[in-house]
Design a protein around this motif. Structure first.
Motif, PDB file in Angstrom:
ATOM      1  N   LYS A 128       0.325  -1.346  -0.071  1.00  8.06           N
ATOM      2  CA  LYS A 128       0.208  -0.290  -0.155  1.00  8.06           C
ATOM      3  C   LYS A 128       1.014   0.604   0.085  1.00  8.06           C
ATOM      4  O   LYS A 128       0.848   2.374  -1.036  1.00  8.06           O
ATOM      5  N   LEU A 129       2.387   1.211   0.688  1.00  2.00           N
ATOM      6  CA  LEU A 129       2.529   2.221   0.815  1.00  2.00           C
ATOM      7  C   LEU A 129       3.610   2.425  -0.878  1.00  2.00           C
ATOM      8  O   LEU A 129       3.540   3.237  -1.012  1.00  2.00           O
ATOM      9  N   LYS A 130       3.913   1.593  -1.165  1.00  2.00           N
ATOM     10  CA  LYS A 130       4.685   1.534  -2.188  1.00  2.00           C
ATOM     11  C   LYS A 130       3.360   2.218  -3.933  1.00  2.00           C
ATOM     12  O   LYS A 130       3.570   3.448  -4.764  1.00  2.00           O
ATOM     13  N   GLN A 131       1.943   1.661  -3.526  1.00  2.00           N
ATOM     14  CA  GLN A 131       0.967   1.984  -4.699  1.00  2.00           C
ATOM     15  C   GLN A 131       0.756   3.751  -3.792  1.00  2.00           C
ATOM     16  O   GLN A 131       0.877   4.306  -4.713  1.00  2.00           O
ATOM     17  N   THR A 132       0.625   4.208  -2.576  1.00  2.00           N
ATOM     18  CA  THR A 132       0.480   5.545  -2.024  1.00  2.00           C
ATOM     19  C   THR A 132       1.260   6.718  -2.064  1.00  2.00           C
ATOM     20  O   THR A 132       0.958   7.630  -2.986  1.00  2.00           O
ATOM     21  N   ALA A 133       2.835   5.878  -2.445  1.00  2.00           N
ATOM     22  CA  ALA A 133       4.350   6.584  -2.746  1.00  2.00           C
ATOM     23  C   ALA A 133       4.168   7.068  -4.129  1.00  2.00           C
ATOM     24  O   ALA A 133       4.572   8.150  -4.340  1.00  2.00           O
ATOM     25  N   ALA A 134       3.549   6.589  -5.447  1.00  2.00           N
ATOM     26  CA  ALA A 134       3.281   6.308  -6.646  1.00  2.00           C
ATOM     27  C   ALA A 134       2.386   7.607  -7.147  1.00  2.00           C
ATOM     28  O   ALA A 134       2.874   8.572  -7.763  1.00  2.00           O
ATOM     29  N   GLY A 135       1.216   7.505  -5.729  1.00  2.00           N
ATOM     30  CA  GLY A 135       0.366   8.769  -6.353  1.00  2.00           C
ATOM     31  C   GLY A 135       1.048  10.242  -6.036  1.00  2.00           C
ATOM     32  O   GLY A 135       0.264  11.150  -5.960  1.00  2.00           O
ATOM     33  N   GLY A 136       1.629  10.154  -5.142  1.00  2.00           N
ATOM     34  CA  GLY A 136       3.023  11.384  -4.710  1.00  2.00           C
ATOM     35  C   GLY A 136       1.814  12.370  -3.907  1.00  2.00           C
ATOM     36  O   GLY A 136       2.319  13.232  -3.882  1.00  2.00           O
ATOM     37  N   ASP A 137       0.511  12.225  -2.902  1.00  2.00           N
ATOM     38  CA  ASP A 137      -0.234  12.556  -1.913  1.00  2.00           C
ATOM     39  C   ASP A 137       0.578  12.414  -0.826  1.00  2.00           C
ATOM     40  O   ASP A 137       1.181  11.675   0.197  1.00  2.00           O
ATOM     41  N   LEU A 138       1.667  13.363  -0.450  1.00  2.00           N
ATOM     42  CA  LEU A 138       2.281  13.507   0.804  1.00  2.00           C
ATOM     43  C   LEU A 138       1.705  13.930   2.026  1.00  2.00           C
ATOM     44  O   LEU A 138       1.745  12.810   2.775  1.00  2.00           O
ATOM     45  N   ALA A 139      -0.001  14.022   2.150  1.00  2.00           N
ATOM     46  CA  ALA A 139      -0.614  13.402   3.324  1.00  2.00           C
ATOM     47  C   ALA A 139      -0.599  12.024   3.053  1.00  2.00           C
ATOM     48  O   ALA A 139      -0.977  11.363   4.127  1.00  2.00           O
ATOM     49  N   ALA A 140      -1.283  11.570   2.257  1.00  2.00           N
ATOM     50  CA  ALA A 140      -1.638   9.940   2.497  1.00  2.00           C
ATOM     51  C   ALA A 140      -0.205   9.397   2.595  1.00  2.00           C
ATOM     52  O   ALA A 140      -0.153   8.029   3.010  1.00  2.00           O
ATOM     53  N   ILE A 141       0.614   9.709   2.406  1.00  2.00           N
ATOM     54  CA  ILE A 141       2.185   8.920   1.819  1.00  2.00           C
ATOM     55  C   ILE A 141       1.946   8.896   3.882  1.00  2.00           C
ATOM     56  O   ILE A 141       2.524   7.721   4.001  1.00  2.00           O
ATOM     57  N   LYS A 142       2.454   9.984   4.201  1.00  2.00           N
ATOM     58  CA  LYS A 142       2.980   9.897   5.849  1.00  2.00           C
ATOM     59  C   LYS A 142       1.178   9.183   6.755  1.00  2.00           C
ATOM     60  O   LYS A 142       2.587   8.075   7.740  1.00  2.00           O
ATOM     61  N   ALA A 143       0.402   9.195   6.448  1.00  2.00           N
ATOM     62  CA  ALA A 143      -0.045   8.200   7.009  1.00  2.00           C
ATOM     63  C   ALA A 143      -0.427   6.197   6.482  1.00  2.00           C
ATOM     64  O   ALA A 143       0.010   6.284   7.890  1.00  2.00           O
ATOM     65  N   GLN A 144       0.463   6.626   5.190  1.00  2.00           N
ATOM     66  CA  GLN A 144      -0.043   4.983   5.005  1.00  2.00           C
ATOM     67  C   GLN A 144       1.888   4.110   5.353  1.00  2.00           C
ATOM     68  O   GLN A 144       2.306   3.461   5.455  1.00  2.00           O
TER      69      GLN A 144
END
Length: 143
Positions: A109-125
């Motif tokens: 999930k972190l890999k997928q979230t990071a690919a999206g680039g949303d830093l807030a979502a990345i921090k949460a994941q």
């Protein structure tokens, strides 16, 4: 220069079988890479280093690849010697497998979230992924 390269390659070839025969050394090497990768990611998440979508996505992909590797290096009997692994890895294999599966899921999930680039979502994941690391350490590692 060629001589140095040949010497290094020769040593690598000679030492590879010894390293390959030691599952503790193998898993410890993978976890060293974990520590380096997670440490770099944590600095970005904490705002200590600038955020780069591409760089963070590469780190997340590397972490996801690492998440597939160390578990095969915990065969029965490898709880002896210089290791921080607890006996529960072998005495509670279903719990161990569940912890591994949860970690792999959150890392993917972190890999997928990071690919999206949303830093807030990345921090949460990233936080959710780190919780799986802590849970495993709490249950299966002597610190």
């Amino acid at each position: 220069m060629k001589q140095l390269l040949l010497t290094v390659l020769s040593c690598t070839v000679l030492l590879s079988p010894a390293f390959a025969a030691d599952p503790v050394a193998q898993r410890q090497e993978i976890f060293k890479q974990y520590k380096q990768t997670v440490g770099t990611m944590a600095k970005t998440v904490k705002g200590e280093t600038p955020y780069s979508k591409d760089e963070f996505a590469k780190l997340a992909a590397h972490l996801d690849a690492l998440a597939q590797q160390p578990w095969q290096h915990f065969p029965a009997g490898s709880d002896k010697g210089k290791t921080d692994a607890r006996a529960e890895i072998w005495s509670k294999p279903q719990d161990w497998k569940a912890a591994i599966d949860k970690h792999k899921t959150e890392t993917a999930k972190l890999k997928q979230t990071a690919a999206g680039g949303d830093l807030a979502a990345i921090k949460a994941q990233f936080g959710a992924t780190q919780k799986t690391c802590k849970a495993c350490h709490d249950s299966f590692r002597n610190d």
